[in-house]
Design a protein around this motif. Structure first.
Motif, mmCIF file in Angstrom:
data_model
loop_
_atom_site.group_PDB
_atom_site.id
_atom_site.type_symbol
_atom_site.label_atom_id
_atom_site.label_comp_id
_atom_site.label_asym_id
_atom_site.label_seq_id
_atom_site.Cartn_x
_atom_site.Cartn_y
_atom_site.Cartn_z
ATOM 1 N N HIS A 5 -4.666 -5.132 2.429
ATOM 2 C CA HIS A 5 -6.130 -5.161 2.339
ATOM 3 C C HIS A 5 -6.717 -6.360 3.091
ATOM 4 O O HIS A 5 -7.896 -6.352 3.444
ATOM 5 N N CYS A 45 -0.549 -4.631 0.084
ATOM 6 C CA CYS A 45 -1.077 -3.327 0.524
ATOM 7 C C CYS A 45 -1.922 -3.477 1.786
ATOM 8 O O CYS A 45 -2.567 -2.537 2.224
ATOM 9 N N ASP A 68 -11.404 -2.796 1.423
ATOM 10 C CA ASP A 68 -11.037 -3.368 0.125
ATOM 11 C C ASP A 68 -10.429 -4.749 0.382
ATOM 12 O O ASP A 68 -9.849 -5.007 1.435
ATOM 13 N N GLU A 112 -9.659 -2.526 -5.809
ATOM 14 C CA GLU A 112 -9.168 -1.192 -5.432
ATOM 15 C C GLU A 112 -7.868 -0.868 -6.181
ATOM 16 O O GLU A 112 -7.649 0.265 -6.602
ATOM 17 N N GLU A 113 -7.013 -1.874 -6.331
ATOM 18 C CA GLU A 113 -5.732 -1.642 -7.016
ATOM 19 C C GLU A 113 -5.934 -1.580 -8.528
ATOM 20 O O GLU A 113 -4.977 -1.536 -9.286
ATOM 21 N N HIS A 157 -6.962 2.563 6.298
ATOM 22 C CA HIS A 157 -5.903 1.880 5.541
ATOM 23 C C HIS A 157 -4.689 1.658 6.432
ATOM 24 O O HIS A 157 -4.334 2.531 7.213
HETATM 25 ZN ZN LIG Z 1 -4.175 -0.174 -0.548
#
Ligand SMILES: [Zn+2]
Length: 409
Positions: free
Chosen positions: A105, A103, A78, A138-139, A167
């Motif tokens: 990504h 996050c 992502d 993705e978020e 991840h």
């Molecule tokens: Zn994430």
């Protein structure tokens, strides 16, 4: 050796930091997409850009022998960021005010670019094709579903046999530790908005109104009873009312009370049941008091469920590449949700995690993903790229072996 001389791989740490400085949100990530396309330029890869979103799909064709149908493995990264104002002090800090790769990504994207280069360089070992999925959104609002609609899973011309994603996490485990579990990994996440429809009036004369507030309160409490009385504790359900809005002033009874909730579940049947029993309870309580009700359902991501065989394959690959001491069994699922679940509903897959908690920082107290202070140590990116490369090579080789009549790996 590959017949085509592919472009040299970029420095993955530099690439991650370049991406980190230009975070973008949602389905349209034009600068990020441009950086990814540039980093893949010169590789012998079939590239498709998304039409409805700024996704990138690449297909690496292997040249190692395999019986037909040749295996297809999908690797996903992502690419999107979050509406968070970064508070980390680093030279590569976000240059987009109020937006941050909180996050990690950016690490995922750099790692998949690295895998693309390695797979091209090792094409003669690749007994199948690899689909590279670079996804936005993705978020939220979700990039996987539109990518599937645009033909992601048919990109190689044959069905996908297995899908994998990694991840990063900024806390909890020491740097470089991989973790995961078979079966339920993350929750399905749905939203319900229940509007209790009454008839307002003077706060001193509630008997002359249909007051929606006590009815809304009854619904909120009933939901927690439903969770414990209608569902097994071994098949968890989380119902959280994050917002209630009603009225304007202490002595006025309003017409409506609005209850916004998130519903997290781990099994498809439980997901349907949870939404149904919540709706039934809300309707029943409103009816009991003679009030009306309106219910809106916003369906989110399905549960992320690791296929036990693919999970075992991923875990074995990690143990082999990095040593058993780098793997930790995750005891419980997480109630967060993940867009990769849309792919993993259609294709057996495995989703694994790796800690990028910076060296010298205590994982127990390090800021979590999504925090403005979340820090990700990008020294893990080459390991992530190696894992993605190896799992694609090994899974294709195992499937080719099986299809040629060999014993399943
Ligand atoms: Zn994430």
């Amino acid at each position: 050796m590959s017949a085509v001389a592919d472009a040299p791989a970029p420095d993955l740490i530099d690439l991650r930091r370049t991406l980190h400085a230009i975070p973008e949100i949602g389905l349209h990530l034009p600068r990020t997409q441009a950086v990814v396309l540039d980093a893949l330029a010169g590789l012998d890869i079939e590239i498709t850009r998304g039409r409805a979103l700024s996704s990138v799909v690449g297909v690496v064709r292997g040249s190692a022998p395999s019986p037909d149908p040749r295996p297809v493995v999908l690797l996903r990264a992502d690419m999107d960021a979050l509406p968070v104002h970064e508070e980390v002090a680093a030279p590569w800090i976000s240059t987009h005010d109020g937006v941050m790769h909180a996050c990690g990504h950016d690490l995922h994207t750099a790692a998949l670019v690295g895998a693309a280069h390695q797979l091209c360089a090792r094409r003669d070992e690749l007994a199948g094709d690899v689909i590279l999925m670079f996804q936005p959104g993705e978020e939220g609002p979700g990039g996987a579903a539109p990518m599937v609609e645009e033909g992601l899973l048919e990109a190689a011309g044959r069905p996908v046999d297995a899908a994998y994603a990694v991840h990063v996490f900024s806390a909890e485990h020491p740097l470089g530790v991989w973790f995961g579990r078979p079966g339920s990994l993350m929750a399905a996440s749905d939203e319900l908005t229940v509007t209790v429809v009454g008839d307002g009036g003077h706060g001193a004369a509630p008997h002359r109104t249909l007051d929606p507030v006590p009815v809304a309160c009854e619904i909120v409490l009933a939901l927690q009873t439903l969770v414990t009385r209608k569902f097994s504790i071994f098949d968890p359900v989380v119902v959280t009312v994050g917002r209630i809005t009603a009225g304007t002033k202490n002595n006025i009874i309003g017409d409506r009370a609005v209850i916004d909730m998130t519903v997290r579940t781990f099994a498809p049947a439980t997901r349907e049941k949870a939404l149904a029993v919540i709706e039934r309870a809300a309707r029943g309580i409103c009816a009991a008091h003679g009030l009306g009700v309106e219910i809106e359902r916003h369906t989110g991501y399905p549960a992320t469920i690791n296929d036990p065989d693919e999970q075992a394959f991923a875990e074995a690959t990690i143990r082999d590449l990095f040593g058993a001491q780098r793997w930790v069994d995750q005891p419980f699922p997480e109630a967060g949700a993940e867009d990769m679940s849309v792919v993993m509903e259609l294709v057996p897959g495995a989703y694994v995690n790796i800690s990028a908690c910076p060296l010298g920082v205590d994982p127990a107290t390090a800021p979590d993903n999504h925090s403005p202070r979340a820090e990700f140590d990008d020294s893990v990116v080459p390991d992530m790229a190696l894992f993605l490369t190896e799992i694609a090579l090994r899974r294709c080789a195992a499937l080719a072996h099986e299809r040629s009549g060999g014993v399943p790996a």
